[in-house]
Design a protein around this motif. Structure first.
Motif, PDB file in Angstrom:
ATOM      1  N   SER A 193      54.779  37.851  23.036  1.00 56.36           N
ATOM      2  CA  SER A 193      53.680  37.083  22.232  1.00 56.36           C
ATOM      3  C   SER A 193      54.175  35.440  23.264  1.00 56.36           C
ATOM      4  O   SER A 193      55.543  35.426  23.738  1.00 56.36           O
ATOM      5  CB  SER A 193      53.646  36.470  20.799  1.00 56.36           C
ATOM      6  N   ILE A 194      53.496  34.884  22.880  1.00 54.42           N
ATOM      7  CA  ILE A 194      53.961  33.326  23.520  1.00 54.42           C
ATOM      8  C   ILE A 194      54.839  32.710  22.633  1.00 54.42           C
ATOM      9  O   ILE A 194      55.499  32.370  22.760  1.00 54.42           O
ATOM     10  CB  ILE A 194      52.432  32.161  23.001  1.00 54.42           C
ATOM     11  N   ALA A 200      47.428  40.100  21.232  1.00 59.62           N
ATOM     12  CA  ALA A 200      48.057  39.414  22.210  1.00 59.62           C
ATOM     13  C   ALA A 200      48.212  39.663  24.084  1.00 59.62           C
ATOM     14  O   ALA A 200      47.700  40.712  23.906  1.00 59.62           O
ATOM     15  CB  ALA A 200      49.152  38.805  22.284  1.00 59.62           C
ATOM     16  N   PRO A 249      50.055  37.101  26.123  1.00 57.83           N
ATOM     17  CA  PRO A 249      50.464  36.409  26.279  1.00 57.83           C
ATOM     18  C   PRO A 249      50.364  36.366  28.300  1.00 57.83           C
ATOM     19  O   PRO A 249      50.630  35.311  28.737  1.00 57.83           O
ATOM     20  CB  PRO A 249      51.649  36.430  26.075  1.00 57.83           C
ATOM     21  N   SER A 309      46.393  32.938  22.034  1.00 55.55           N
ATOM     22  CA  SER A 309      47.720  33.124  22.776  1.00 55.55           C
ATOM     23  C   SER A 309      47.659  31.830  23.562  1.00 55.55           C
ATOM     24  O   SER A 309      47.956  31.404  23.877  1.00 55.55           O
ATOM     25  CB  SER A 309      47.795  34.347  24.271  1.00 55.55           C
TER      26      SER A 309
END
Length: 205
Positions: free
Chosen positions: A8-9, A126, A128, A162
């Motif tokens: 994930s970010i 997500a 990212p 994201s």
């Protein structure tokens, strides 16, 4: 990075987006660091893709690495073999796992059962790497990200989530227009709101 994985970010540390953008700019200008020399990367794709597969394979090879592509018909993620077994086997043979999956939980199970870095090439929760690619494009056209405004029109899906996180981290305002019942999940929105307040940016529907 906050930990070994990029799911994930949120796994990026402070200034992580800027650092990645600057490195990507140098690579596009001809500086190709051989950071993956001698490394073997497993591309585990439960969900097929043209752009994602090609971009990862080219990038890995340009940085000196070797990649092995594993389609879902070959591994049967979570069906023929559980994620835990796949992770343990790959742990002994490769140096990194890049996975494109249907369920984000599959990424978490891979991560929990290997010491290797696991990179999210797309999940239902997500995307990212796509968000970072979008940030790079914005930077290339605008010369900066801080203080800019992004408008997203569409479903509050994995990409939108994201992007909301990436924009907040990068100092950009983010506005999303989604149909009713197709908005960003509340947990993602709350996290993005917290980052936005910290960075003094605006987040709005």
């Amino acid at each position: 990075m906050r930990n070994k994985d990029f799911l994930s970010i949120l796994d990026l540390d402070e200034g992580g987006i800027d650092g990645i953008i600057q490195m990507a700019e140098k690579i596009k200008q001809g500086e190709t660091p051989q950071a993956l020399a001698g490394k073997t990367i497993a591309l585990l794709f439960e969900k097929p893709s043209l752009r994602t597969r090609v971009s990862f394979e080219v990038g890995i090879k340009q940085m000196g690495g070797t990649c092995i592509f594993l389609s879902n018909s070959e591994i049967g993620l979570g069906v023929r073999e559980p994620e835990s077994d796949i992770a343990r086997i790959l742990d002994r043979l490769v140096d990194c796992i890049i996975a494109r999956v249907f369920s984000h939980r599959s990424l978490e199970l891979l991560s929990e059962n290997t010491s290797l870095p696991v990179v999210n090439a797309l999940s239902d929760r997500a995307h990212p790497c796509q968000a970072l690619g979008d940030c790079l494009t914005i930077f290339e056209h605008k010369g900066e990200m801080q203080g800019l405004k992004m408008a997203f029109i569409g479903d509050g899906n994995n990409i939108a989530g994201s992007l909301a996180l990436a924009c907040s981290y990068a100092g950009m305002d983010f506005t999303i227009a989604s149909p009713e019942n197709y908005q960003l999940p509340s947990p993602v929105w709350k996290i993005a709101e917290g980052i936005s307040k910290e960075k003094e940016t605006k987040l709005s529907w």
